[in-house]
Design an enzyme around this catalytic site. Structure first.
Site, PDB file in Angstrom:
ATOM      1  N   GLU A  39     -14.837  -3.662  -7.675  1.00 13.24           N
ATOM      2  CA  GLU A  39     -13.823  -3.490  -6.644  1.00 13.24           C
ATOM      3  C   GLU A  39     -12.431  -3.327  -7.248  1.00 13.24           C
ATOM      4  O   GLU A  39     -11.619  -2.537  -6.762  1.00 13.24           O
ATOM      5  CB  GLU A  39     -13.838  -4.667  -5.666  1.00 13.24           C
ATOM      6  CG  GLU A  39     -15.075  -4.724  -4.780  1.00 13.24           C
ATOM      7  CD  GLU A  39     -15.242  -3.489  -3.902  1.00 13.24           C
ATOM      8  OE1 GLU A  39     -14.269  -2.754  -3.706  1.00 13.24           O
ATOM      9  OE2 GLU A  39     -16.365  -3.261  -3.419  1.00 13.24           O
ATOM     10  N   LEU A  82      -7.855   4.322 -17.699  1.00 15.64           N
ATOM     11  CA  LEU A  82      -8.216   4.081 -16.289  1.00 15.64           C
ATOM     12  C   LEU A  82      -6.979   3.970 -15.387  1.00 15.64           C
ATOM     13  O   LEU A  82      -7.060   4.184 -14.184  1.00 15.64           O
ATOM     14  CB  LEU A  82      -9.075   2.814 -16.182  1.00 15.64           C
ATOM     15  CG  LEU A  82      -9.850   2.586 -14.882  1.00 15.64           C
ATOM     16  CD1 LEU A  82     -10.698   3.805 -14.509  1.00 15.64           C
ATOM     17  CD2 LEU A  82     -10.735   1.357 -14.994  1.00 15.64           C
ATOM     18  N   TYR A 122      -8.010  -6.249   1.116  1.00 18.72           N
ATOM     19  CA  TYR A 122      -9.202  -5.405   1.051  1.00 18.72           C
ATOM     20  C   TYR A 122     -10.256  -5.988   0.123  1.00 18.72           C
ATOM     21  O   TYR A 122     -11.416  -6.168   0.502  1.00 18.72           O
ATOM     22  CB  TYR A 122      -8.876  -3.965   0.594  1.00 18.72           C
ATOM     23  CG  TYR A 122     -10.123  -3.319   0.080  1.00 18.72           C
ATOM     24  CD1 TYR A 122     -11.117  -2.917   0.977  1.00 18.72           C
ATOM     25  CD2 TYR A 122     -10.408  -3.243  -1.286  1.00 18.72           C
ATOM     26  CE1 TYR A 122     -12.328  -2.432   0.533  1.00 18.72           C
ATOM     27  CE2 TYR A 122     -11.610  -2.757  -1.746  1.00 18.72           C
ATOM     28  CZ  TYR A 122     -12.564  -2.338  -0.833  1.00 18.72           C
ATOM     29  OH  TYR A 122     -13.768  -1.883  -1.278  1.00 18.72           O
ATOM     30  N   ASP A 140     -10.101  -0.485   3.714  1.00 18.23           N
ATOM     31  CA  ASP A 140      -9.538   0.385   2.692  1.00 18.23           C
ATOM     32  C   ASP A 140      -9.174   1.732   3.329  1.00 18.23           C
ATOM     33  O   ASP A 140      -9.215   1.887   4.547  1.00 18.23           O
ATOM     34  CB  ASP A 140     -10.539   0.573   1.549  1.00 18.23           C
ATOM     35  CG  ASP A 140     -11.705   1.436   1.974  1.00 18.23           C
ATOM     36  OD1 ASP A 140     -11.993   1.501   3.193  1.00 18.23           O
ATOM     37  OD2 ASP A 140     -12.325   2.070   1.107  1.00 18.23           O
ATOM     38  N   CYS A 194     -17.045  11.608   6.551  1.00 17.29           N
ATOM     39  CA  CYS A 194     -15.761  11.543   7.260  1.00 17.29           C
ATOM     40  C   CYS A 194     -14.621  11.706   6.251  1.00 17.29           C
ATOM     41  O   CYS A 194     -13.786  10.824   6.084  1.00 17.29           O
ATOM     42  CB  CYS A 194     -15.647  10.216   8.004  1.00 17.29           C
ATOM     43  SG  CYS A 194     -14.336  10.165   9.254  1.00 17.29           S
ATOM     44  N   CYS A 201     -18.482  16.636  10.537  1.00 14.40           N
ATOM     45  CA  CYS A 201     -18.738  15.951  11.813  1.00 14.40           C
ATOM     46  C   CYS A 201     -20.136  16.228  12.363  1.00 14.40           C
ATOM     47  O   CYS A 201     -20.713  15.380  13.036  1.00 14.40           O
ATOM     48  CB  CYS A 201     -17.669  16.345  12.824  1.00 14.40           C
ATOM     49  SG  CYS A 201     -15.995  15.896  12.309  1.00 14.40           S
ATOM     50  N   CYS A 210     -17.362   9.728  18.763  1.00 15.22           N
ATOM     51  CA  CYS A 210     -16.109   9.797  18.016  1.00 15.22           C
ATOM     52  C   CYS A 210     -15.034  10.402  18.918  1.00 15.22           C
ATOM     53  O   CYS A 210     -15.119  11.561  19.307  1.00 15.22           O
ATOM     54  CB  CYS A 210     -16.272  10.635  16.758  1.00 15.22           C
ATOM     55  SG  CYS A 210     -14.747  10.807  15.797  1.00 15.22           S
TER      56      CYS A 210
END
Length: 368
Positions: A39, A82, A122, A140, A194, A201, A210
């Site tokens: 994460e 990174l 998050y 997020d 998405c 879609c 939606c």
DNA sequence: AAAGCGTGGAA
DNA sequence: TTTCCAAGCTT
């Protein structure tokens, strides 16, 4: 949404996830250390970029205790390239914090996790839900996009307050069973179906309800007003050798871009040019080094190569390369840096900017 | 609350 | 080239 609608939404996410989840190294188990590490690495960074770094990192530092004791230079070598290097430093600080304050065992709730350096709202939600099964959202950029479209929500995600707004909206939707899978489903759907620019879609399991899609407004969600303007800056980069073939590298100040990392000595042109002046001379550069660092440079020469361009989030740098020589016994007491042998440079964790400068210089040498 | 902090890739 | 984006956090 009523309970039945929420149940349906949860099933749609989870069923889609069961069919489409990507096999990722950090999904092989729910070991908190691996979930946490992934994460942190994934903050503002794409999965494809993270993958090799993650593999190397856990190979070198398989446990939290290993990370807590890792020498800083080893750590930075593992993080080299990174970006957002404070993430790595915070990672080590956090590991030490967990070893001492929590006896080496991760806290298991989002509220506690958020107290750890480098873990924000998050990441706390992600770890708590994925590793410990707590039914909290992980909000997020994907969640912003997916739910702003699903509810046709016009909250401006540029604003700091947006995160809490979406957390409040999403919290009642997170299932008590499989909260981690639900959050990962949102993220995987957001990154594959998405998407920002060309959402698929017609393939989306949520398309029937939606609200943005119903109005053809999916490309207008989420609303984001803020635009970052990059500041352009010109720098000189000095490749300074001593008689032994070593190179002088400078440690970046503790604050600001690339803090604590080594680069060739960089001089902002604005620090050399007066108002009417347009051309920088070798004499001027040598004088600057004398005045700033009590160091005597010789043979300062502009290198006939293309300047290096490097783009940060807020900055657009152009760097012109110079070469110079210096006495191997020069007193570095006033200079924030040291000499590096070729081998020492290779062993150092360096920012990509420095790698680019080295590559440009190497290409020049090859052609001489 | 808003600015600062890396890098690589896509359009 | 330029702009924007990608699993955000800290100050």
């Amino acid at each position: 949404m009523n309970n039945n609608e929420i149940k349906a939404l949860q099933s749609d996410f989870l069923n889609w996830y069961d069919q489409n989840k990507r096999p990722l190294p950090w999904r092989e188990n729910q070991e908190p250390y691996y979930v946490w590490l992934s994460e942190i690495m994934l903050q503002q960074t794409q999965v494809q970029t993270v993958m090799p770094y993650f593999e190397r990192f856990i190979q070198a530092l398989p446990t939290l205790a290993d990370l807590a004791q890792v020498p800083d230079d080893t750590l930075m070598k593992l993080w080299e390239g990174l970006g957002y290097y404070s993430r790595a430093r915070n990672l080590k600080r956090a590991a030490q914090q967990i070893m001492t304050d929590y006896h080496g065992t991760f806290p298991q709730t989002a509220a506690e996790l958020e107290q750890i350096i480098g873990i924000g709202p998050y990441t706390a939600g992600a770890i708590a839900s994925i590793a410990f099964g707590e039914a909290v959202p992980a909000v997020d950029g994907n969640a912003y996009r997916v739910f702003s479209r699903l509810f046709d929500d016009t909250t401006d995600i540029s604003k700091s307050s947006a995160r809490q707004h979406f957390a409040n909206e999403i919290a009642p939707l997170v299932p008590k069973e499989r909260p981690g899978d639900f959050n990962q489903a949102v993220m995987d759907l957001g990154s594959s179906i998405c998407t920002t620019k060309d959402p698929a879609c017609l393939l989306c399991p949520l398309q029937p309800y939606c609200q943005a899609y119903a109005q053809g407004k999916q490309l207008e969600r989420p609303v984001k007003t803020k635009k970052i303007k990059k500041k352009r800056e010109q720098y000189l980069a000095l490749v300074i050798h001593d008689e032994q073939g070593r190179v002088l590298l400078q440690e970046r100040p503790a604050k600001g871009v690339l803090s604590g990392l080594y680069t060739y000595p960089l001089i902002n042109e604005a620090n050399l040019l007066s108002e009417s002046q347009k051309v920088i001379t070798s004499t001027q550069i040598a004088a600057f080094f004398k005045a700033q660092y009590e160091l005597t440079l010789q043979q300062v020469q502009l290198l006939p190569v293309k300047p290096v361009t490097h783009i940060f989030t807020h900055l657009h740098w152009q760097l012109t390369l110079y070469t110079a020589s210096i006495d191997a016994n020069a007193n570095l007491a006033y200079f924030p840096g040291r000499f590096f042998t070729t081998a020492a440079i290779a062993a150092q964790g360096l920012p990509t900017l420095q790698k680019k400068l080295q590559a440009r210089f190497a290409a020049y040498q090859k052609n001489v």
